[in-house]
Design a protein around this motif. Structure first.
Motif, PDB file in Angstrom:
ATOM      1  N   VAL A  20       0.832   4.467  11.082  1.00 36.17           N
ATOM      2  CA  VAL A  20       1.631   3.893   9.898  1.00 36.17           C
ATOM      3  C   VAL A  20       0.705   2.747   9.444  1.00 36.17           C
ATOM      4  N   LEU A  21       0.325   2.352   8.277  1.00 40.48           N
ATOM      5  CA  LEU A  21      -0.244   1.064   7.777  1.00 40.48           C
ATOM      6  C   LEU A  21       0.757   0.626   6.627  1.00 40.48           C
ATOM      7  N   ILE A  22       1.217  -0.667   7.084  1.00 41.84           N
ATOM      8  CA  ILE A  22       1.901  -1.362   6.153  1.00 41.84           C
ATOM      9  C   ILE A  22       1.255  -2.400   5.465  1.00 41.84           C
ATOM     10  N   VAL A  23       1.375  -2.395   4.177  1.00 37.08           N
ATOM     11  CA  VAL A  23       0.554  -3.044   3.141  1.00 37.08           C
ATOM     12  C   VAL A  23       1.559  -3.951   2.419  1.00 37.08           C
ATOM     13  N   HIS A  24       1.505  -5.185   2.438  1.00 38.49           N
ATOM     14  CA  HIS A  24       2.642  -6.071   1.792  1.00 38.49           C
ATOM     15  C   HIS A  24       2.288  -7.335   1.436  1.00 38.49           C
ATOM     16  N   PRO A  25       2.222  -8.156   0.566  1.00 38.88           N
ATOM     17  CA  PRO A  25       1.907  -9.244   0.565  1.00 38.88           C
ATOM     18  C   PRO A  25       3.096 -10.430   1.175  1.00 38.88           C
ATOM     19  N   ASN A  26       4.256  -9.791   1.310  1.00 40.26           N
ATOM     20  CA  ASN A  26       5.430 -10.484   1.910  1.00 40.26           C
ATOM     21  C   ASN A  26       4.980 -10.592   3.330  1.00 40.26           C
ATOM     22  N   LYS A  27       4.653 -11.504   3.880  1.00 39.26           N
ATOM     23  CA  LYS A  27       4.080 -11.468   5.502  1.00 39.26           C
ATOM     24  C   LYS A  27       5.693 -11.207   6.226  1.00 39.26           C
ATOM     25  N   SER A  28       6.651 -11.793   5.974  1.00 37.84           N
ATOM     26  CA  SER A  28       8.018 -11.653   6.579  1.00 37.84           C
ATOM     27  C   SER A  28       8.302 -10.212   6.880  1.00 37.84           C
ATOM     28  N   LEU A  29       8.425  -9.606   5.658  1.00 40.32           N
ATOM     29  CA  LEU A  29       8.798  -8.133   5.353  1.00 40.32           C
ATOM     30  C   LEU A  29       7.699  -7.310   6.020  1.00 40.32           C
ATOM     31  N   ALA A  30       6.542  -7.378   6.058  1.00 43.85           N
ATOM     32  CA  ALA A  30       5.469  -6.800   6.800  1.00 43.85           C
ATOM     33  C   ALA A  30       5.495  -6.835   8.235  1.00 43.85           C
ATOM     34  N   GLU A  31       6.079  -8.009   8.724  1.00 42.91           N
ATOM     35  CA  GLU A  31       6.286  -8.197  10.120  1.00 42.91           C
ATOM     36  C   GLU A  31       7.305  -7.386  10.658  1.00 42.91           C
ATOM     37  N   THR A  32       8.501  -7.392   9.867  1.00 39.79           N
ATOM     38  CA  THR A  32       9.711  -6.745  10.084  1.00 39.79           C
ATOM     39  C   THR A  32       9.475  -5.264  10.316  1.00 39.79           C
ATOM     40  N   TYR A  55      -9.575  -2.489   5.072  1.00 39.09           N
ATOM     41  CA  TYR A  55     -10.421  -2.427   6.323  1.00 39.09           C
ATOM     42  C   TYR A  55      -9.704  -1.354   6.999  1.00 39.09           C
ATOM     43  N   LEU A  56      -8.442  -1.654   7.128  1.00 45.53           N
ATOM     44  CA  LEU A  56      -7.641  -0.967   8.245  1.00 45.53           C
ATOM     45  C   LEU A  56      -7.544   0.526   7.852  1.00 45.53           C
ATOM     46  N   PHE A  57      -7.340   0.720   6.523  1.00 46.34           N
ATOM     47  CA  PHE A  57      -7.107   2.058   5.955  1.00 46.34           C
ATOM     48  C   PHE A  57      -8.300   2.827   6.311  1.00 46.34           C
ATOM     49  N   GLY A  58      -9.597   2.359   6.246  1.00 47.98           N
ATOM     50  CA  GLY A  58     -10.917   3.026   6.483  1.00 47.98           C
ATOM     51  C   GLY A  58     -10.921   3.312   8.013  1.00 47.98           C
ATOM     52  N   LEU A  59     -10.436   2.185   8.821  1.00 48.95           N
ATOM     53  CA  LEU A  59     -10.413   2.302  10.182  1.00 48.95           C
ATOM     54  C   LEU A  59      -9.724   3.118  11.084  1.00 48.95           C
ATOM     55  N   LEU A  60      -8.276   3.038  10.502  1.00 44.68           N
ATOM     56  CA  LEU A  60      -7.286   3.863  11.088  1.00 44.68           C
ATOM     57  C   LEU A  60      -6.797   5.282  10.422  1.00 44.68           C
ATOM     58  N   ARG A  61      -7.098   5.457   9.181  1.00 46.25           N
ATOM     59  CA  ARG A  61      -6.913   6.744   8.638  1.00 46.25           C
ATOM     60  C   ARG A  61      -5.398   7.306   8.777  1.00 46.25           C
ATOM     61  N   PRO A  62      -4.539   6.260   8.442  1.00 40.17           N
ATOM     62  CA  PRO A  62      -3.152   6.597   8.616  1.00 40.17           C
ATOM     63  C   PRO A  62      -2.508   7.651   8.022  1.00 40.17           C
ATOM     64  N   ASP A  63      -1.568   8.075   8.654  1.00 37.79           N
ATOM     65  CA  ASP A  63      -0.639   9.321   8.065  1.00 37.79           C
ATOM     66  C   ASP A  63       0.476   8.796   6.929  1.00 37.79           C
ATOM     67  N   LEU A  64       0.999   7.393   7.182  1.00 41.31           N
ATOM     68  CA  LEU A  64       1.674   7.121   5.940  1.00 41.31           C
ATOM     69  C   LEU A  64       1.427   5.553   5.764  1.00 41.31           C
ATOM     70  N   VAL A  65       1.424   5.266   4.399  1.00 40.72           N
ATOM     71  CA  VAL A  65       1.176   3.843   4.122  1.00 40.72           C
ATOM     72  C   VAL A  65       2.581   3.413   3.303  1.00 40.72           C
ATOM     73  N   ILE A  66       2.868   2.303   3.590  1.00 40.89           N
ATOM     74  CA  ILE A  66       4.145   1.687   3.137  1.00 40.89           C
ATOM     75  C   ILE A  66       3.639   0.506   2.366  1.00 40.89           C
ATOM     76  N   ALA A  67       3.242   0.338   0.941  1.00 38.34           N
ATOM     77  CA  ALA A  67       2.632  -0.370   0.257  1.00 38.34           C
ATOM     78  C   ALA A  67       3.501  -1.190  -0.810  1.00 38.34           C
ATOM     79  N   GLY A  68       3.584  -2.593  -0.757  1.00 36.80           N
ATOM     80  CA  GLY A  68       4.115  -3.216  -1.889  1.00 36.80           C
ATOM     81  C   GLY A  68       3.077  -3.146  -3.003  1.00 36.80           C
ATOM     82  N   MET A  69       3.698  -3.337  -4.228  1.00 35.90           N
ATOM     83  CA  MET A  69       2.943  -3.027  -5.268  1.00 35.90           C
ATOM     84  C   MET A  69       3.075  -4.447  -6.338  1.00 35.90           C
ATOM     85  N   PRO A  70       2.318  -5.281  -6.094  1.00 34.24           N
ATOM     86  CA  PRO A  70       1.988  -6.175  -7.196  1.00 34.24           C
ATOM     87  C   PRO A  70       1.099  -5.553  -8.034  1.00 34.24           C
TER      88      PRO A  70
END
Length: 275
Positions: A20-32, A55-70
Motif C-alpha cells: 500500500v502506498l499512502i499519498v497525502h499532503p496532510n502528514k498527520s493523516l498519512a501517518e495514521t 519515486y515510491l510508486f516506481g520503487l514499490l509497484r503498490p497494489d493499492l494507492v490511497i491518495a489525497g486529491m489536491p
C-alpha cells in the motif's frame, strides 16, 4: 514517467504480501493510515509530496494507492492509474466538486474527507477482503422491512422469506423502533425514506442515537444527492431506488452482513477509532 512505469512493472506475484502506498499532503493523516497498514501483514509506505510519491510508486509497484486529491496532484494520480499493472486507487477529496471531478475522471473509489471513518474503512475492506471471516446464513438473519405501502412490504417479505431469511414487517418508523426495542435478533432494517410522521432518515437518526447495531438499507422512488449523502454519514449501508430489483436487494443485504462481520474485527475497530 508513464512509459517508465509500464516498462519496469512486471506482473505481481499473488503470493507476495500486498503493498500500500499512502499519498497525502496532510502528514498527520498519512501517518495514521501508515500506522494502520503497518499493523497488518501488508507492506506500507507513505509520501507527502509529489516527488516522494512518484519515486515510491516506481520503487514499490503498490497494489493499492490511497491518495489525497489536491487539484495539482490530478496528473500524478492519473499516471498511477495508467501504470501496468494498475493498482487499486482510493481517492480522498475534501469537496463535492472534487468528488465529481474524480468520478468524471473514472475513479470509482472516491471518499469525502468529512464522511465518517467507516466510509474509508468500507473501501479499504474491498482491498483487504474478508479474510477468514464468514457471514451468517440467511436462516440466521432477521430482516425488518419498513414501508407504509403494504404491497411493497408483502412483495419484499415474500422474496426474502423465499431466500431463507426471517422477516418482520412494519408500516411506520415508530412501529419499527418499537419492534427493534423488543427483538434483539434483527440484523438488517430495510426502510422507506419517505413516510408520514417518521420517515427513513428520522428513524435512522433515532437508531444511531440509541446505538442500535443493525445494518440499515434505505429505499425510495426518489433520490436526492444531499439526502443520500447525509444518510451515508449517519451510517446507512446502501440506498436502493424503487422499483427494487430483488437480486440487487439480496446482494445489498449480503454485502451489509459482510460489513457487519468485518466491523467486529480488530483492524476495523482500530481504523475507525483512529479516523
Amino acid at each position: 514517467m508513464q512509459n517508465e512505469y509500464r516498462d519496469t512493472h512486471a506482473a505481481r506475484d499473488p503470493k507476495q504480501p500486498k503493498t500500500v502506498l499512502i499519498v497525502h499532503p496532510n502528514k498527520s493523516l498519512a501517518e495514521t493510515l501508515f500506522s494502520f497498514f503497518r499493523a497488518l501483514p501488508i507492506s506500507a509506505a507513505r509520501a507527502t509530496t509529489e516527488e516522494e510519491a512518484a519515486y515510491l510508486f516506481g520503487l514499490l509497484r503498490p497494489d493499492l494507492v490511497i491518495a489525497g486529491m489536491p487539484g495539482e496532484w490530478l496528473r500524478l494520480i492519473e499516471t498511477f492509474r495508467t501504470a501496468q499493472p494498475s493498482p487499486e486507487i482510493i481517492v480522498l477529496v475534501d469537496s463535492d466538486d472534487l468528488a465529481e471531478k474524480a468520478r468524471g475522471m473514472g475513479f470509482e473509489n472516491v471518499v469525502l474527507s468529512d464522511e465518517s471513518p467507516e466510509s474509508l474503512a468500507d473501501t479499504v475492506q474491498l482491498f483487504l477482503g474478508n479474510g477468514s471471516t464468514t457471514t451468517p446464513a440467511p436462516t440466521d438473519v432477521t430482516v425488518l422491512v419498513v414501508d407504509q405501502e403494504g404491497d411493497v412490504v408483502d412483495i419484499v417479505a415474500r422474496y426474502l422469506i423465499g431466500s431463507g431469511y426471517k422477516v418482520l414487517t412494519a408500516q411506520s418508523g415508530k412501529t419499527a423502533l418499537e419492534i427493534l426495542e423488543r427483538d434483539a435478533s434483527i440484523s438488517i432494517v430495510l426502510i422507506e425514506l419517505v413516510m408520514p410522521a417518521m420517515g427513513g432518515m428520522e428513524t435512522l437518526r433515532e437508531l444511531r442515537s440509541r446505538n442500535k447495531d443493525v445494518g440499515v438499507i434505505l429505499m425510495s422512488a426518489f433520490a436526492d444527492r444531499e439526502i443520500v449523502r447525509q444518510a451515508f454519514k449517519l451510517g446507512a449501508f446502501d440506498f436502493l431506488l424503487k422499483p427494487i430489483e430483488m437480486n440487487q436487494l439480496e446482494s445489498s443485504i449480503e454485502a451489509c452482513l459482510a460489513r457487519m462481520t468485518t466491523r467486529k474485527e480488530s483492524w476495523w475497530k482500530w481504523f475507525t477509532a483512529s479516523g
